[in-house]
Design an enzyme around this catalytic site. Sequence first.
Site, short mmCIF file in Angstrom:
data_model
loop_
_atom_site.label_atom_id
_atom_site.label_comp_id
_atom_site.label_asym_id
_atom_site.label_seq_id
_atom_site.Cartn_x
_atom_site.Cartn_y
_atom_site.Cartn_z
N PHE A 142 -8.91 -3.25 2.76
CA PHE A 142 -9.31 -2.75 1.44
C PHE A 142 -8.99 -1.27 1.37
O PHE A 142 -9.03 -0.57 2.38
CB PHE A 142 -10.82 -2.96 1.22
CG PHE A 142 -11.16 -4.32 0.70
CD1 PHE A 142 -11.12 -5.43 1.53
CD2 PHE A 142 -11.52 -4.50 -0.64
CE1 PHE A 142 -11.42 -6.69 1.05
CE2 PHE A 142 -11.82 -5.76 -1.13
CZ PHE A 142 -11.77 -6.86 -0.28
N ASN A 189 -22.75 5.68 3.65
CA ASN A 189 -21.95 5.75 2.43
C ASN A 189 -22.50 4.76 1.41
O ASN A 189 -23.44 4.01 1.70
CB ASN A 189 -20.46 5.53 2.72
CG ASN A 189 -20.20 4.15 3.29
OD1 ASN A 189 -20.45 3.14 2.63
ND2 ASN A 189 -19.71 4.10 4.52
N PRO A 210 -13.47 5.04 15.70
CA PRO A 210 -12.27 4.19 15.86
C PRO A 210 -11.90 3.56 14.52
O PRO A 210 -12.77 3.26 13.70
CB PRO A 210 -12.74 3.11 16.85
CG PRO A 210 -14.23 3.13 16.82
CD PRO A 210 -14.63 4.53 16.44
N ASP A 211 -10.60 3.39 14.29
CA ASP A 211 -10.15 2.64 13.11
C ASP A 211 -10.06 1.18 13.52
O ASP A 211 -9.14 0.75 14.21
CB ASP A 211 -8.80 3.17 12.61
CG ASP A 211 -8.43 2.54 11.27
OD1 ASP A 211 -8.66 1.32 11.10
OD2 ASP A 211 -7.95 3.27 10.39
N ILE A 212 -11.06 0.42 13.08
CA ILE A 212 -11.21 -0.97 13.56
C ILE A 212 -10.02 -1.83 13.14
O ILE A 212 -9.43 -2.54 13.93
CB ILE A 212 -12.53 -1.57 13.01
CG1 ILE A 212 -13.71 -0.67 13.38
CG2 ILE A 212 -12.72 -2.98 13.54
CD1 ILE A 212 -15.00 -1.02 12.67
N LYS A 218 -1.39 0.39 8.88
CA LYS A 218 -2.32 -0.46 9.63
C LYS A 218 -1.73 -1.85 9.89
O LYS A 218 -2.43 -2.74 10.35
CB LYS A 218 -3.65 -0.57 8.86
CG LYS A 218 -4.32 0.80 8.64
CD LYS A 218 -5.80 0.69 8.31
CE LYS A 218 -6.36 2.06 7.94
NZ LYS A 218 -7.83 2.08 7.92
N LYS A 220 -36.38 14.15 16.62
CA LYS A 220 -36.13 14.62 15.27
C LYS A 220 -35.77 16.12 15.26
O LYS A 220 -36.48 16.92 15.88
CB LYS A 220 -37.39 14.37 14.44
CG LYS A 220 -37.17 14.60 12.96
CD LYS A 220 -38.46 14.33 12.20
CE LYS A 220 -38.38 14.96 10.83
NZ LYS A 220 -39.69 15.10 10.24
N1 CTP Z 1 -11.28 0.70 8.22
C1 CTP Z 1 -11.63 0.36 9.51
N2 CTP Z 1 -12.12 1.30 10.36
C2 CTP Z 1 -12.22 2.58 9.99
C3 CTP Z 1 -11.87 2.95 8.67
C4 CTP Z 1 -11.40 1.97 7.82
O1 CTP Z 1 -11.53 -0.81 9.87
N3 CTP Z 1 -12.70 3.47 10.82
C5 CTP Z 1 -10.73 -0.32 7.30
C6 CTP Z 1 -11.56 -0.59 6.09
O2 CTP Z 1 -12.44 -1.69 6.29
C7 CTP Z 1 -10.53 -0.91 5.03
C8 CTP Z 1 -9.32 -0.12 5.45
O3 CTP Z 1 -9.52 0.16 6.83
O4 CTP Z 1 -10.16 -2.27 5.05
C9 CTP Z 1 -9.07 1.14 4.67
O5 CTP Z 1 -9.91 2.13 5.07
P1 CTP Z 1 -9.91 3.65 4.55
O6 CTP Z 1 -10.99 4.36 5.26
O7 CTP Z 1 -9.97 3.66 3.09
O8 CTP Z 1 -8.52 4.12 4.99
P2 CTP Z 1 -8.11 5.29 5.94
O9 CTP Z 1 -6.92 4.83 6.66
O10 CTP Z 1 -9.28 5.73 6.75
O11 CTP Z 1 -7.67 6.43 4.94
P3 CTP Z 1 -8.51 7.57 4.16
O12 CTP Z 1 -9.88 7.66 4.75
O13 CTP Z 1 -7.72 8.77 4.36
O14 CTP Z 1 -8.53 7.12 2.73
#
Ligand code: CTP
Length: 407
Positions: free
Chosen positions: A325, A212, A307-309, A343, A291
């Site tokens: 953020f 990204n 995973p959502d860290i 969160k 490749k």
């Molecule tokens: N974050 C994280 N791990 C992920 C995705 C996000 O730790 N897999 C953290 C980012 O560092 C940021 C916050 O979560 O601080 C918000 O992330 P964002 O991706 O914008 O939120 P989402 O809950 O994934 O919502 P969406 O993608 O639907 O906007």
Amino acid sequence: MSNASLDRVHVLLGVGGGIAAYKAAELVRRLRDAGAEVRVVMTENATRFVGAVTFQALSGNPVRSSLWDESAEAAMSHIELARWADEVIIAPASADLIARLAHGFAGDLLSTLVLTTAAPVSVAPAMNQQMWAHPATQANVERLRQRKVRVLGPAAGSQACGETGEGRLLEVDELIAALVAARGPRSLDGLRVLVSAGPTYEDIDPVRFIGNRSSGKMGFAVAAAAAQAGAEVRLIAGPVSLSTPAGVERIDVRSARQMRDAVIAAAADADIFISAAAVGDYRPETTAPTKLKKSGKALALELIQNPDILAEVGQSAQPPFLVGFAAETNDLEHYARGKLERKRLDMIAANQVGEAQGFECGENALLLIWSGGSEQLALADKRVLAQSLVERIAERYRATRPVVVSA
Ligand code: CTP
């Protein structure tokens, strides 16, 4: 990991004429050991005691003593030098120099700088004990004190002139300790801060990845600002081309899962976690070992969720103070509040992406939201914004976490 007490503080050291001028050479070294950047200005008389070359070598910067040095003025004018300074310390300050400062004279470079700077000024007197005790000197010192100039010392003891009494320059250690104490406690002193920054890359095959547009600038600026505010900072960085801020411990990762492992390992002993990374929400289900070749047909990539860290840290038994953020193109506040709750964050920093702001640029604006309040931080350079953000985090941290007083 230690964080230097004068980390990146710009110290302008004024050296006055006097036998104690040689001690100022050691002071330069110790200021730099404490993390400061040092520039030295000598009075004409000081150059008779110690050569400018000594200070130049020790400070790593050109030394100035005259207002009329054209090449030096061209490199950095005395006005710029006065603005550059975060702290001015004059050591040793002779009776004559103190008198000139007390009366606002501007006949030479050093006294001109003292009138021009907005930085706090500290003066460390060193002179014969009779000169120090003289009512004229005492009155001048009193004038300086009234003007909020810090007067450091002098100490009592045997003097270079063979006499004994008050008038010795404070020891270098004492000067540094006085300077650090005078600057006051910093907002994150004694706290451990974990920051994640940058993008993550999810490999499709050995040469391709999904990434990204995050540059990592905001997260790196936050790490730098936290270190400057006194914290011990650990930075988990995705693939970015940025140098590590001074005093920060950096761990490089590539994928979301690597970032997760590094963050989870470090979060256990962090007081504050600032999750500035733009973590990829999805990764290819499989990474091809070789490749991928064109097949002439459409290629479908099966993506699975990462995973959502941040959410995972929020679910731990005793999570650190959590700052997330939210980068949004629309409905900023609505989405940010949702993430704050979902969160279990203590604060969320939301920013609008698109236009000339957010990704890949040096400026940003942030809407800070916490339970019970919010504040808009106006568009500014990311480094300036990071400092404001860190100050707000420190305030909220102190307001919500009990202060543990060790016995
Ligand atoms: N974050 C994280 N791990 C992920 C995705 C996000 O730790 N897999 C953290 C980012 O560092 C940021 C916050 O979560 O601080 C918000 O992330 P964002 O991706 O914008 O939120 P989402 O809950 O994934 O919502 P969406 O993608 O639907 O906007």
